[in-house]
Design a protein around this motif. Structure first.
Motif, PDB file in Angstrom:
ATOM      1  N   PHE A 134      12.391   6.480  21.057  1.00 19.74           N
ATOM      2  CA  PHE A 134      11.758   6.870  19.795  1.00 19.74           C
ATOM      3  C   PHE A 134      10.717   5.826  19.392  1.00 19.74           C
ATOM      4  N   PHE A 137       7.800   6.009  21.455  1.00 24.87           N
ATOM      5  CA  PHE A 137       6.954   7.140  21.075  1.00 24.87           C
ATOM      6  C   PHE A 137       6.101   6.816  19.847  1.00 24.87           C
ATOM      7  N   VAL A 138       6.625   5.963  18.984  1.00 20.91           N
ATOM      8  CA  VAL A 138       5.820   5.527  17.833  1.00 20.91           C
ATOM      9  C   VAL A 138       4.580   4.794  18.332  1.00 20.91           C
ATOM     10  N   PHE A 199       7.777  14.625  22.984  1.00 20.21           N
ATOM     11  CA  PHE A 199       8.618  14.493  21.786  1.00 20.21           C
ATOM     12  C   PHE A 199       9.876  15.347  21.949  1.00 20.21           C
ATOM     13  N   ILE A 202      12.250  13.858  24.492  1.00 17.60           N
ATOM     14  CA  ILE A 202      13.012  12.722  23.949  1.00 17.60           C
ATOM     15  C   ILE A 202      14.139  13.227  23.047  1.00 17.60           C
ATOM     16  N   LEU A 212      19.211   6.591  23.160  1.00 17.92           N
ATOM     17  CA  LEU A 212      17.754   6.656  23.359  1.00 17.92           C
ATOM     18  C   LEU A 212      17.210   5.429  24.084  1.00 17.92           C
TER      19      LEU A 212
ATOM     20  N   PRO B 398       3.447   9.348  13.617  1.00 19.69           N
ATOM     21  CA  PRO B 398       3.971   8.125  12.995  1.00 19.69           C
ATOM     22  C   PRO B 398       2.827   7.289  12.426  1.00 19.69           C
ATOM     23  N   PHE B 403       6.717  12.641  10.675  1.00 19.50           N
ATOM     24  CA  PHE B 403       7.218  12.326  12.019  1.00 19.50           C
ATOM     25  C   PHE B 403       8.748  12.271  12.018  1.00 19.50           C
ATOM     26  N   TRP B 407      11.320  15.034  13.678  1.00 19.20           N
ATOM     27  CA  TRP B 407      12.290  14.549  14.671  1.00 19.20           C
ATOM     28  C   TRP B 407      13.699  15.013  14.284  1.00 19.20           C
ATOM     29  N   LEU B 432       7.895  23.749  18.537  1.00 23.21           N
ATOM     30  CA  LEU B 432       7.263  22.458  18.732  1.00 23.21           C
ATOM     31  C   LEU B 432       5.829  22.622  19.235  1.00 23.21           C
TER      32      LEU B 432
END
Lengths: 643, 502
Positions: A134, A137-138, A199, A202, A212, B398, B403, B407, B432
């Motif tokens: 995660f 991914f940011v 996304f 994940i 994760l 993000p 975000f 999620w 998505l």
């Protein structure tokens, strides 16, 4: 020192140091003074990454809570890949930043540039060190947004020097030139196309594996649990993210038009961030998935086969289209795509290659060290291009030997960067590429000979492309109309430092025990033959960089085999076709039903009928009353009879 | 200890409204400031309530008005989160309106004398503060009739009158669209009313806390269905969305963000009235809700792509975005519902910014046609930054709240697919993919409006960023969204304290 402080410095120093210049956007004098502060922020990151490299334990995890119940934490890993990649990223960003002090001087949008440049670096560092998917991914999305900002930096589209393609040129109905704003848009829309499936992958990993952290996920168990289809879906969704970021076929177009950004951005984008992120993350997950030990797991082989061939086909495609390119930066962009394809190919080959060196898979090591070599060489070439564009005031390849003599440092850098990158023996990339040949040779035995053929073809064409770049810019190109050689001290310093790192890598190849296989591979007959072929190809292209008889084919290549049609014509046509259908028909129909025709019409009809009764004529009212009474009497009578 | 804190939160804006109305000749231009300060006060109260609720306290205040109907208020983690974010948006838009309404009056009524100007100006703000009363009432109400009452207040008083008097287009068109909005709003609320009256015939109470007694009743399905249809009307779920593009295109942009809240708050109502008390009975609606949400999000996104009118563009985007929250609820796992609520709050933050930025564009350029805009970044960097902030929030990038919200509810959807029906995984994948379209339309239009060479007709000195009172509140909302994206834990904990009990 507490580790978290170091990580804070690593990630936040570049961002925070660029905030003052961003906030001072209205004060030009202040803005002109603040760029060194942004560079200093990156310098702090260099120090932090070096400290991590030398002082932090191997394979260590550093975890700090964020949203623990969702498995989302700040988890950083200092393993072989992240330690090296962190240093590579910060060093490259730092050298480019120094170059940028000169290159961007006087630009009308410096606050924007420095903020996003530093954000770009920080985002990449987050990708490099994150073990948590995660968090990774940011950083990944940060790269996307920052690249959009930087590619579209010159948002006014008022300088042809910033365009890609020949202005006003059309191919069919489509404009074959792109201003910076279009470059930024193409980048973020393509990247988003890949990020969203990633996304999803994940999210699926979290739901199925309950973890994760890349290094802690039981990958084998996860794949067995989800079965063939599940493994394939998860892997492909994840890979689409990597392919789009690394501009692999068919997602390559954005990278070509990303050249509308400042050259410093191109250099950073093509070496240690963004496109490299895709290949790097593929190496990282492969490192921990250990596909070579999961041969019984259904679906995994298919996923790695797809990655292998997408990579190698992209490698060949990139090299081929670069062969026809006339623009300095776009040519380099195409070769980057090609190199990344080889990185993907080499890493994907790990599924079939069991060879281990110091506990590390040889194929992944090859992919990674090719990334490192390519990063410094390609960044050097981009910085050289930027200087050439400044000096000659054109983005197209021009320059004869006179220019080479006038710009000795630039020319020397180009010679080193090109020869060290194309695999000419015994220079740096030769050893890495030899190991790559070795891997593909084994793959030919274990799986198929096609990857080896693709690799060798790509290597030879690639060598010719970079020789052509050097020749058309410094040796046999047209004489430039104008040459401005004043200034540029920091620019030279930037690419000299950059290219000198190729010597460092050269030394490391002979010093690091895990790279001894590279040296062995360099003495294999196949590698020597390929090296000689690359040298021959380089020499021929250097001598004859252009072939007028092949002009049509060359145009076909420089038009990227008409791939722009996919981005700019086919996809928008499909999207707008459906949106117009919905807007013009579906929505209008529903509007007609509710708001304008059917229901209001019915109400109108009822209302009109009732209003028609109210005429004001007494005789009519008496008739209505009598009629109603009559009906009531009849109904009552019928009721009486029936009862 | 502040007495009657929830009552104050609900009633103080109404009192401010009355004060503005009664003293309008005296307060004049200060009406906007008074509205803003009042709402800051109630936001401060909400923060105090938030601290208490986060410490585990549940605040309950009783205000009976009859045997069956009361105005009792309940502040738990869920209602407080919703109320806090909505009130924050009200504050931001109150300050935004100070300049904007002045501009609207001039645009609609031309150069008017001071007295007339004052009449319109104060009229706007005394109506505006009632939004807060309505939203807070819906959030905290424990009685179904009270909830209906506050919903209707929103529809009839501020929405209808503000739209009719301060909207775009000519006089007749404005009133026609305001009436259309009124019809749709009342229609939705009437379905809700029929549902709760029917529920009353079965359980003999209008208390939300008594609704669980409907469990096992064969009529529960139909009662829930009727309430859902009512709420789907408010939520603009396809094919009940036809009012949204009209209404959003006509109202003054300073309340556009609140209109998005008005529509989206129905998600909260569904959770409060159906999901929490009738958990098992609601399951049958999950797949249909997810399918409808999916259709709506794709439909809305494609519709948005076709728009050239900046206000209609935002309206169609709202249709698409609201359905993400609905999708999360349809997933019906704890994470799905929490994600749905969280995304609802994120969406209204993003949409308030996007709509208000659209308002700024109309305010400055005098046109709603995005094709006539271009290259505005050089002239309006702050406005451009706001647009991009909104685009980033709505595209769920993000570090924004969108975000995290996306999620959470997609993980929730996966869990539903994993432990329930595998077809949901397919739905989640399509959903998505539809999110890609959000980025496409927000960034593509951003490109059209702000990038490229400046259009010659816009290269005059009048084209510049608006006064800070219009931009700073929106920047604050963007910062709130980023804070919620970086540190969502407190809000998630609050929401989880209620949803987690399922």
């Amino acid at each position: 020192m507490n580790e978290w402080i170091l990580f804070l410095i690593l990630f936040l120093a570049p961002v925070l140091s660029s905030v003052p210049i961003a906030l001072a956007y209205k004060h030009k004098e202040l803005v002109d003074k603040l760029p060194p502060l942004s560079v200093f922020g990156i310098f702090l990151s260099v120090i932090a990454s070096l400290y991590i490299f030398f002082c932090f334990p191997d394979k260590a995890l550093f975890s700090y809570p964020w949203i623990p119940e969702l498995g989302i934490d700040f988890v950083f890993i200092t393993d072989y890949l992240s330690k090296y990649m962190g240093v590579i990223t910060t060093l490259i960003a730092f050298f480019i930043a120094i170059y940028g002090l000169d290159y961007m001087k006087g630009d009308y949008r410096l606050p924007w540039y420095w903020f996003f440049f530093n954000l770009f670096t920080a985002s990449m560092l987050l990708v490099v060190y994150s073990d948590n998917l995660f968090l990774l991914f940011v950083g990944w999305e940060g790269l996307g947004v920052a690249s959009w900002g930087l590619i579209g930096h010159w948002h006014r589209d008022d300088d042809e020097l910033t365009y890609v393609g020949t202005v006003d040129r059309k191919v069919g109905p489509l404009n074959f030139f792109w201003p910076p704003s279009a470059g930024g848009w193409r980048a973020i829309s393509t990247i988003r196309f890949g990020d969203v499936p990633m996304f999803l992958a994940i999210a699926a990993i979290w739901v199925f594996a309950g973890n994760l952290n890349i290094s802690q996920i039981e990958w084998g168990g996860l794949f067995v649990q989800v079965g063939f289809a599940g493994t394939l879906i998860i892997m492909l969704l994840f890979l689409i993210g990597l392919f789009t970021k690394s501009a692999q076929v068919p997602f390559s177009e954005w990278l070509m038009t990303a050249m509308t950004g400042p050259t410093t951005v191109s250099a950073l984008l093509h070496s240690a961030t963004m496109v490299a992120a895709g290949a790097y993350v593929f190496m990282r997950i492969t490192w921990y998935i250990e596909p070579w030990s999961l041969h019984g797991v259904p679906g995994l082989e298919t996923a790695y086969t797809i990655a292998l061939f997408i990579g190698l086909i992209s490698g060949l495609y990139g090299a081929l289209v670069a062969l026809g390119m006339l623009e300095r930066k776009v040519l380099l962009a195409a070769t980057t795509m090609s190199s990344l394809g080889l990185m993907f190919g080499a890493t994907a080959a790990s599924y079939w290659i069991h060879a281990e060196v110091n506990g590390m898979n040889l194929a992944v090591l090859v992919g990674f060290w090719y990334l490192a070599t390519h990063a410094f060489a390609k960044a050097s070439l981009f910085l050289v291009s930027g200087h050439l564009i400044h000096a000659t005031h054109t983005r197209f390849s021009v320059g004869d030997i006179e220019l080479g003599k006038k710009m000795k440092v630039t020319f020397a850098t180009t010679i080193i960067a090109t020869t060290f990158l194309v695999g000419i023996p015994p220079l740096t990339a030769y050893w890495v590429k030899s190991a790559m040949d070795y891997v593909m040779e084994h793959l030919a035995i274990e799986y198929s000979i096609v990857p080896l053929i693709l690799l060798l073809t790509t290597s030879i064409i690639y060598s010719a492309v970079l020789a052509r770049f050097m020749s058309t810019n410094f040796i046999k190109g047209e004489k430039p109309h104008e040459v401005h050689l004043e200034g540029g001290g920091l620019m030279k310093a930037g690419y000299v430092m950059m290219v000198s790192m190729l010597f460092v890598i050269f030394g490391l190849i002979f010093m690091l025990p895990e790279l001894k296989e590279f040296v062995h591979a360099g003495f294999e007959p196949l590698s020597i033959a390929v090296g000689i072929a690359a040298l021959a190809s380089f020499g021929i292209a250097l001598y004859k960089p252009r072939m007028p008889s092949m002009a049509k084919f060359s145009t076909f290549l420089s038009d990227r085999m008409y791939f722009p049609y996919l981005n700019d014509y086919i996809c928008p046509k499909i999207g707008f076709f459906f949106s117009r259908i919905f807007d013009n028909y579906a929505n209008r129909g529903l509007d007609g039903l509710y708001n304008t025709r059917v229901i209001p019409g019915l109400f109108g009809l009822v209302s009109e009928s009732i209003r028609s009764i109210q005429t004001g004529e007494l005789s009519k009212y008496i008739k209505i009353v009598l009629g109603v009474v009559l009906i009531v009497l009849i109904l009552v009578s019928i009721g009486g009879v029936l009862l | 200890m502040i007495p009657h804190i929830l009552l104050q939160i609900v009633v103080v804006p109404a009192i401010a409204s009355a004060i503005i109305f009664l003293t309008r000749p005296k307060i004049g231009e200060k009406a906007g400031l008074i509205a803003g300060i009042t709402l800051i006060y109630t936001t401060a109260l909400l923060c105090i309530v938030g601290i208490r609720v986060s410490q585990g306290e549940i605040i309950y205040e009783e205000y009976p008005v009859g045997a069956l109907v009361n105005f009792n208020f309940l502040a738990d983690g869920l209602s407080l989160s919703v109320a806090l974010i909505i009130n924050l948006i009200c504050v931001a838009l109150a300050f935004y309106s100070i300049h904007y309404v002045d501009h609207r009056i001039e645009a609609i009524y031309g150069e008017v004398d001071k007295r007339t100007w004052l009449m319109y100006y104060t009229r706007f703000f005394f109506l505006f503060t009632l939004f807060s009363t309505g939203f807070m009432g819906v959030s905290f109400a424990t009685n179904l009739i009270a909830m209906y009452f506050f919903m209707e207040i929103l529809t009839i008083i501020p929405l209808y009158f503000i739209m009719a008097q301060f909207g775009y287009s000519d006089f007749i068109e404005r009133y026609r669209v305001a009436l259309m909005c009124l019809f749709w709003g009342v229609a939705g609320a009437t379905f809700f009313l029929i549902g709760i009256l029917w529920a009353y015939t079965q359980i003999g109470s209008f208390e939300i806390s008594e609704l669980h007694n409907l469990a096992g009743n064969p009529l529960t399905f139909w009662i829930a269905l009727i309430i859902l249809i009512g709420m789907a009307t408010k939520l603009a779920i396809v094919p009940l969305h036809a009012w949204m593009p009209w209404v959003h295109a006509e109202h003054p942009t300073c309340i556009a963000g609140l209109l998005a809240v008005y529509a989206n708050i129905a998600v909260y109502v569904i959770v409060r009235v159906l999901v929490l008390p009738l958990h098992d009975e609601f399951k049958v609606f999950c797949i249909p809700i997810m399918v409808m949400a999916l259709i709506t999000m794709v439909y809305g996104a494609l519709l948005t792509l076709a728009q050239t009118d900046v206000k209609r563009f935002c309206a169609c985007s709202t249709i698409s975005q609201i359905s993400y929250s609905v999708f999360g609820i349809g997933a019906f796992t704890i994470l799905g519902i929490e994600g749905g609520i969280f995304y609802f709050l994120s969406h209204i933050l993003g949409k308030a910014i996007l709509f208000s930025t659209a308002g700024i564009l109309v305010y400055v350029t005098g046109t709603r046609d995005m094709r006539k805009m271009g290259g505005l970044w050089s002239k309006m960097p702050i406005t451009a930054t706001l647009w991009i902030s909104a685009a980033v929030i709505l595209s769920a990038l993000p570090p924004t709240s969108g975000f995290v919200g996306k999620w959470i509810f997609f993980v929730g959807a996966f869990q539903f697919g994993l432990y329930g029906n595998p077809i949901v995984v397919l739905i989640a994948i399509l959903a998505l993919l539809s999110t890609i379209l959000t980025l496409v339309y927000t960034f593509l239009r951003g490109l059209q409006i702000f990038f490229g060479p400046l259009k010659p007709e816009l290269s005059n000195d009048k084209i510049s960023d608006p006064p800070l009172t219009m931009t700073v509140p929106l920047l604050i909302l963007a910062v709130v969204s980023i804070i919620l994206g970086v540190y969502p834990q407190p809000l998630l904990d609050l929401i989880h304290s209620v949803i987690g009990l399922l």
